[in-house]
Design a protein around this motif. Structure first.
Motif, PDB file in Angstrom:
ATOM      1  N   TYR A 241      59.682 126.200  96.528  1.00  0.00           N
ATOM      2  CA  TYR A 241      59.775 127.493  96.589  1.00  0.00           C
ATOM      3  C   TYR A 241      59.453 128.111  95.413  1.00  0.00           C
ATOM      4  O   TYR A 241      61.088 128.321  94.520  1.00  0.00           O
ATOM      5  N   PRO A 242      58.258 128.476  95.126  1.00  0.00           N
ATOM      6  CA  PRO A 242      58.183 129.489  93.984  1.00  0.00           C
ATOM      7  C   PRO A 242      59.179 130.563  93.410  1.00  0.00           C
ATOM      8  O   PRO A 242      59.513 130.511  91.938  1.00  0.00           O
ATOM      9  N   ARG A 243      59.383 130.814  94.196  1.00  0.00           N
ATOM     10  CA  ARG A 243      60.460 132.530  93.206  1.00  0.00           C
ATOM     11  C   ARG A 243      61.826 131.837  92.969  1.00  0.00           C
ATOM     12  O   ARG A 243      62.454 132.345  92.191  1.00  0.00           O
ATOM     13  N   SER A 244      61.945 130.304  93.170  1.00  0.00           N
ATOM     14  CA  SER A 244      63.388 129.672  92.994  1.00  0.00           C
ATOM     15  C   SER A 244      63.705 127.986  92.069  1.00  0.00           C
ATOM     16  O   SER A 244      64.473 127.414  92.063  1.00  0.00           O
ATOM     17  N   PHE A 245      62.041 128.045  91.510  1.00  0.00           N
ATOM     18  CA  PHE A 245      61.647 126.548  90.806  1.00  0.00           C
ATOM     19  C   PHE A 245      61.903 126.929  89.609  1.00  0.00           C
ATOM     20  O   PHE A 245      62.689 126.533  88.556  1.00  0.00           O
ATOM     21  N   SER A 246      60.561 127.743  88.939  1.00  0.00           N
ATOM     22  CA  SER A 246      61.045 128.225  87.542  1.00  0.00           C
ATOM     23  C   SER A 246      60.310 129.638  86.879  1.00  0.00           C
ATOM     24  O   SER A 246      59.457 129.698  87.860  1.00  0.00           O
ATOM     25  N   ASP A 247      60.932 130.555  86.640  1.00  0.00           N
ATOM     26  CA  ASP A 247      60.332 131.815  85.648  1.00  0.00           C
ATOM     27  C   ASP A 247      59.574 131.591  84.230  1.00  0.00           C
ATOM     28  O   ASP A 247      60.846 132.060  83.667  1.00  0.00           O
ATOM     29  N   SER A 248      59.334 132.419  84.400  1.00  0.00           N
ATOM     30  CA  SER A 248      58.081 132.147  83.042  1.00  0.00           C
ATOM     31  C   SER A 248      58.245 132.933  82.403  1.00  0.00           C
ATOM     32  O   SER A 248      58.069 133.263  81.334  1.00  0.00           O
ATOM     33  N   ASN A 249      58.282 134.650  82.864  1.00  0.00           N
ATOM     34  CA  ASN A 249      58.211 135.610  82.371  1.00  0.00           C
ATOM     35  C   ASN A 249      59.353 136.258  82.310  1.00  0.00           C
ATOM     36  O   ASN A 249      59.524 137.729  82.408  1.00  0.00           O
ATOM     37  N   GLY A 250      60.410 136.201  83.270  1.00  0.00           N
ATOM     38  CA  GLY A 250      61.629 136.752  82.874  1.00  0.00           C
ATOM     39  C   GLY A 250      62.160 137.487  84.050  1.00  0.00           C
ATOM     40  O   GLY A 250      62.849 138.811  83.624  1.00  0.00           O
ATOM     41  N   ASP A 251      61.592 138.203  84.441  1.00  0.00           N
ATOM     42  CA  ASP A 251      61.113 138.840  85.896  1.00  0.00           C
ATOM     43  C   ASP A 251      62.645 138.195  86.945  1.00  0.00           C
ATOM     44  O   ASP A 251      62.515 139.058  87.770  1.00  0.00           O
ATOM     45  N   GLY A 252      62.907 137.157  87.153  1.00  0.00           N
ATOM     46  CA  GLY A 252      64.299 137.405  87.610  1.00  0.00           C
ATOM     47  C   GLY A 252      63.788 135.665  88.946  1.00  0.00           C
ATOM     48  O   GLY A 252      64.328 135.785  89.636  1.00  0.00           O
ATOM     49  N   ILE A 253      62.289 135.940  88.752  1.00  0.00           N
ATOM     50  CA  ILE A 253      61.344 135.630  90.227  1.00  0.00           C
ATOM     51  C   ILE A 253      60.922 134.008  89.476  1.00  0.00           C
ATOM     52  O   ILE A 253      60.341 134.660  88.369  1.00  0.00           O
ATOM     53  N   GLY A 254      60.070 132.877  90.143  1.00  0.00           N
ATOM     54  CA  GLY A 254      59.741 131.654  89.087  1.00  0.00           C
ATOM     55  C   GLY A 254      58.611 132.444  89.878  1.00  0.00           C
ATOM     56  O   GLY A 254      58.464 132.948  90.266  1.00  0.00           O
ATOM     57  N   ASP A 255      57.295 131.667  89.142  1.00  0.00           N
ATOM     58  CA  ASP A 255      56.050 132.133  89.258  1.00  0.00           C
ATOM     59  C   ASP A 255      55.757 130.385  88.928  1.00  0.00           C
ATOM     60  O   ASP A 255      56.272 129.561  88.666  1.00  0.00           O
ATOM     61  N   LEU A 256      53.931 131.136  89.346  1.00  0.00           N
ATOM     62  CA  LEU A 256      53.030 129.531  88.480  1.00  0.00           C
ATOM     63  C   LEU A 256      53.020 129.227  87.182  1.00  0.00           C
ATOM     64  O   LEU A 256      53.092 127.637  87.494  1.00  0.00           O
ATOM     65  N   ARG A 257      53.525 129.588  86.850  1.00  0.00           N
ATOM     66  CA  ARG A 257      53.571 128.907  85.139  1.00  0.00           C
ATOM     67  C   ARG A 257      54.241 128.308  85.360  1.00  0.00           C
ATOM     68  O   ARG A 257      54.150 127.761  83.961  1.00  0.00           O
ATOM     69  N   GLY A 258      55.671 128.670  85.523  1.00  0.00           N
ATOM     70  CA  GLY A 258      56.819 128.521  85.552  1.00  0.00           C
ATOM     71  C   GLY A 258      56.670 126.879  86.331  1.00  0.00           C
ATOM     72  O   GLY A 258      57.550 125.914  85.434  1.00  0.00           O
ATOM     73  N   VAL A 259      55.681 127.097  87.268  1.00  0.00           N
ATOM     74  CA  VAL A 259      55.275 125.190  87.900  1.00  0.00           C
ATOM     75  C   VAL A 259      54.687 124.385  86.603  1.00  0.00           C
ATOM     76  O   VAL A 259      55.102 123.677  86.508  1.00  0.00           O
ATOM     77  N   LEU A 260      53.704 125.517  86.436  1.00  0.00           N
ATOM     78  CA  LEU A 260      52.635 124.459  85.226  1.00  0.00           C
ATOM     79  C   LEU A 260      53.718 124.489  83.720  1.00  0.00           C
ATOM     80  O   LEU A 260      53.239 122.783  83.164  1.00  0.00           O
ATOM     81  N   ASN A 261      54.902 124.760  83.343  1.00  0.00           N
ATOM     82  CA  ASN A 261      55.153 124.760  82.725  1.00  0.00           C
ATOM     83  C   ASN A 261      56.222 123.612  82.497  1.00  0.00           C
ATOM     84  O   ASN A 261      56.969 122.786  82.045  1.00  0.00           O
ATOM     85  N   ARG A 262      56.865 123.079  84.087  1.00  0.00           N
ATOM     86  CA  ARG A 262      57.813 121.902  84.968  1.00  0.00           C
ATOM     87  C   ARG A 262      56.838 120.712  85.272  1.00  0.00           C
ATOM     88  O   ARG A 262      56.973 120.195  85.646  1.00  0.00           O
ATOM     89  N   ILE A 263      55.901 120.734  85.055  1.00  0.00           N
ATOM     90  CA  ILE A 263      54.628 119.982  85.322  1.00  0.00           C
ATOM     91  C   ILE A 263      54.739 118.001  85.298  1.00  0.00           C
ATOM     92  O   ILE A 263      54.890 117.488  85.752  1.00  0.00           O
ATOM     93  N   ASP A 264      55.847 118.338  83.489  1.00  0.00           N
ATOM     94  CA  ASP A 264      55.975 117.145  83.633  1.00  0.00           C
ATOM     95  C   ASP A 264      57.108 116.461  84.213  1.00  0.00           C
ATOM     96  O   ASP A 264      57.563 115.382  84.588  1.00  0.00           O
ATOM     97  N   TYR A 265      57.889 117.620  84.072  1.00  0.00           N
ATOM     98  CA  TYR A 265      59.338 116.893  85.492  1.00  0.00           C
ATOM     99  C   TYR A 265      58.435 116.737  87.028  1.00  0.00           C
ATOM    100  O   TYR A 265      59.585 115.248  87.351  1.00  0.00           O
ATOM    101  N   LEU A 266      57.572 117.308  87.063  1.00  0.00           N
ATOM    102  CA  LEU A 266      57.590 116.405  88.715  1.00  0.00           C
ATOM    103  C   LEU A 266      56.778 115.102  88.652  1.00  0.00           C
ATOM    104  O   LEU A 266      56.935 114.376  88.811  1.00  0.00           O
ATOM    105  N   LYS A 267      55.760 114.779  87.496  1.00  0.00           N
ATOM    106  CA  LYS A 267      55.033 114.027  87.467  1.00  0.00           C
ATOM    107  C   LYS A 267      56.122 112.896  87.577  1.00  0.00           C
ATOM    108  O   LYS A 267      56.537 111.596  87.562  1.00  0.00           O
ATOM    109  N   ASP A 268      57.389 112.693  86.291  1.00  0.00           N
ATOM    110  CA  ASP A 268      58.030 111.702  85.637  1.00  0.00           C
ATOM    111  C   ASP A 268      59.390 111.530  87.224  1.00  0.00           C
ATOM    112  O   ASP A 268      60.070 110.736  87.340  1.00  0.00           O
ATOM    113  N   LEU A 269      59.242 112.846  88.132  1.00  0.00           N
ATOM    114  CA  LEU A 269      60.046 112.277  88.959  1.00  0.00           C
ATOM    115  C   LEU A 269      59.299 110.988  90.167  1.00  0.00           C
ATOM    116  O   LEU A 269      60.617 110.440  90.613  1.00  0.00           O
TER     117      LEU A 269
END
Ligand code: NOJ
Length: 545
Positions: free
Chosen positions: A15-43
């Motif tokens: 749920y993009p707005r709730s996963f990971s926020d890369s720019n500090g506007d309080g809302i998750g974003d696509l770069r936030g997902v990119l930053n966590r990609i290894d978490y997803l891989k390891d899961l």
């Protein structure tokens, strides 16, 4: 995995707005997902499903789309999206996205043009505009109600400033329904499918898939809820045949999963070989914790799907339902779809039991043949946040029911990643997440759970690794066996010579496995020292030979 990878894939819903926020506007974003990609891989998941990230006024958290072929600046850019697809593919993770065909935002160009063009214009035919009833057209065209509460008709102000026609919306008034009997609507979505397929997406999740064709007499119904035709005679199936043809023109086994709350036999019609690929098993999700209900959901969905040769798609959590930990903390059946009424009495909940049960259900569903969906935060066993103050609520359900229903925000609170205070690594320190995160969520964060071998996160990681290693956990047959205890469901799973037993104990007392089984516990949701014990509220997976 077969070529038809989707038949047995584990999808992870972001749920993009709730996963990971890369720019500090309080809302998750696509770069936030990119930053966590290894978490997803390891899961250890196989594919992502990204909920809407398209331009939208965000009245319904992006399910009110104003441009189907772009990225909302809130979430990033098309380049970020391409980078994400590339990064996922490099790690063997497929990417699927949401398509919202039933309705758009009232800020979509087509709807704005329809309002401007006036009554009886070709532009209005793309939606469902009708004259009102009463002397001055002041009464809605019918008594139909919205799935979010309140009426499903809204009157517009015509370009000349007068009160004019009404338009139909199954959801919020900002979400006008498209007229799917119009070829231009079909063409519009054909373009949208191709746009994303060309960009390399592996598939789609189709929102409200069963409501595209309406009873356009819009005649009053008992209770005011629309009758939605969807049996075999309904032209909705031609729409899905068309979508399927488009997907078949691309290589790589592109797929679609449909969202429909229909009964199992109707759902199966949409996943015949020439229609869509998968359908969420909401019968399973909505069944309360209890041996008979869950057994029935498994048997009935498997047999309905077997007739059409479709695999089943197990799910217990998503962004529309209270989180499973909280749901299973009581034993109430989930009836309403968008207006879950059962979570109001917090006193009846036993959250510790809910956690055990949610983990037991995860082991059960991830050992059944077919595909499965995990919703971000499910792997952390986050509870629903039922005490969000009214001032922070954003779900239109809350507003349209005049506060009678709190709506779905409680399952959408951002993910805790690290640290001891909000925003728990969701965004940069000091940034305020779009919904407040409970103080105790540091204990549930990814960082904390990674350090604890017995955590939910490590359990999911072990389970997904096991499922990857053992085809019998994702393919083959299901035989429900007599367990000798009404609270215990015992399922024999067989696949080319391999055999495992899934035993789920829905009761509170331990159940003891017969010792004549050559016994090797592969994984248990609540392990004990006694290899023959299945504790209350748990599942054990046993290999037999
Ligand atoms: C189903 C989506 O999952 C939900 O979040 C949304 O509000 C409705 N469809 C309307 O698009």
């Amino acid at each position: 995995m077969t070529n038809e990878w989707w038949r047995e894939a584990v999808f992870y819903q972001i749920y993009p707005r709730s996963f990971s926020d890369s720019n500090g506007d309080g809302i998750g974003d696509l770069r936030g997902v990119l930053n966590r990609i290894d978490y997803l891989k390891d899961l250890g998941i196989d594919a992502l499903w990204l909920s809407p990230f398209f331009p939208s006024p965000q009245v319904d958290a992006g399910y009110d789309v104003s441009d189907y072929r772009n990225v909302d600046p809130l979430f990033g850019t098309l380049e970020d999206f391409d980078e994400l697809v590339h990064a996922c593919h490099a790690r063997n993770i497929k990417v699927t996205i949401d398509i919202v065909p039933n309705h758009c935002s009232n800020q979509h160009e087509l709807f704005k043009a329809a309002v401007l063009a006036g009554p009886n214009s070709p532009e209005r035919e793309l939606f469902h505009f009708r004259e009102g009833r009463g002397e001055h057209g002041e009464i809605a065209p019918s008594n139909w109600t919205s799935a979010f509460g309140g009426p499903s008709w809204t009157r517009i102000t015509e370009p000349d400033g007068t009160q004019g026609q009404w338009y139909y919306h199954l959801f919020d008034s900002s979400q006008p329904d498209f007229n799917w009997e119009h070829p231009a609507v079909i063409a519009e979505f054909e373009n949208t499918f191709r746009f994303w397929l060309d960009r390399g997406v592996d598939g789609f999740r189709i929102d409200v898939s069963d409501a595209l064709i309406k009873d356009t007499s819009f005649a009053d119904t008992d209770g005011g809820y629309p009758l939605i035709p969807k049996d075999d005679t309904c032209s909705i199936h031609d729409i899905y045949r068309k979508f399927r043809e488009i997907m078949n023109q691309y290589d790589g086994d592109r797929m679609a999963v449909i969202e429909t709350g229909a009964e199992d036999e109707i759902v199966a019609l949409f996943i015949r070989p020439d229609e869509m690929h998968l359908a969420f098993n909401f019968h399973f999700l909505k069944s309360a914790w209890g041996a008979d209900l869950i057994k029935h959901a498994i048997e009935q969905s498997l047999s309905a799907n077997a007739i059409v040769g479709a695999s089943t798609t197990w799910v217990i959590d998503n962004h529309d339902n209270p989180r499973s930990v909280t749901r299973y903390a009581s034993t109430t059946h989930l009836d309403g779809h968008y207006v879950p009424a059962v979570y109001t009495d917090l006193n009846e909940q036993d959250i510790e039991a809910g956690k055990l049960r949610s983990r037991a259900m995860a082991l059960l569903m991830l050992s059944l043949p077919g595909a499965a969906y995990i919703y971000n935060g499910q792997e952390l066993e986050l509870p629903n946040v039922d005490d969000l103050p009214n001032e922070v609520l954003q779900d239109p359900v809350f507003f349209r029911t005049n506060g009678e229903q709190k709506g779905r925000d409680g399952c959408r609170v951002p993910m805790p990643w690290s640290g001891t205070q909000s925003p728990f690594g969701f965004g940069p320190d000091q940034s305020q997440p779009w919904l407040p995160m409970p103080n105790y969520w540091g204990d549930l964060s990814v960082e904390t759970q990674l350090q604890n071998g017995a955590s939910a996160l490590n359990f999911y990681r072990r389970l997904l690794a096991l499922r990857r290693q053992m085809p019998v956990l994702r393919q083959g047959t299901v035989t429900i066996e007599e367990s000798g205890n009404p609270n215990v469901v015992k399922i024999l799973r067989e696949n080319v010579g391999a055999k495992v037993l899934i035993i789920t104990n829905f009761g509170d007392e331990s159940y003891f496995v017969h010792d004549d089984l050559a016994k090797k516990t592969l994984i248990a949701s609540n392990p004990t020292d006694n290899p023959y014990e299945v504790t209350g509220n748990s599942t054990v997976l046993i290999e037999i030979n």
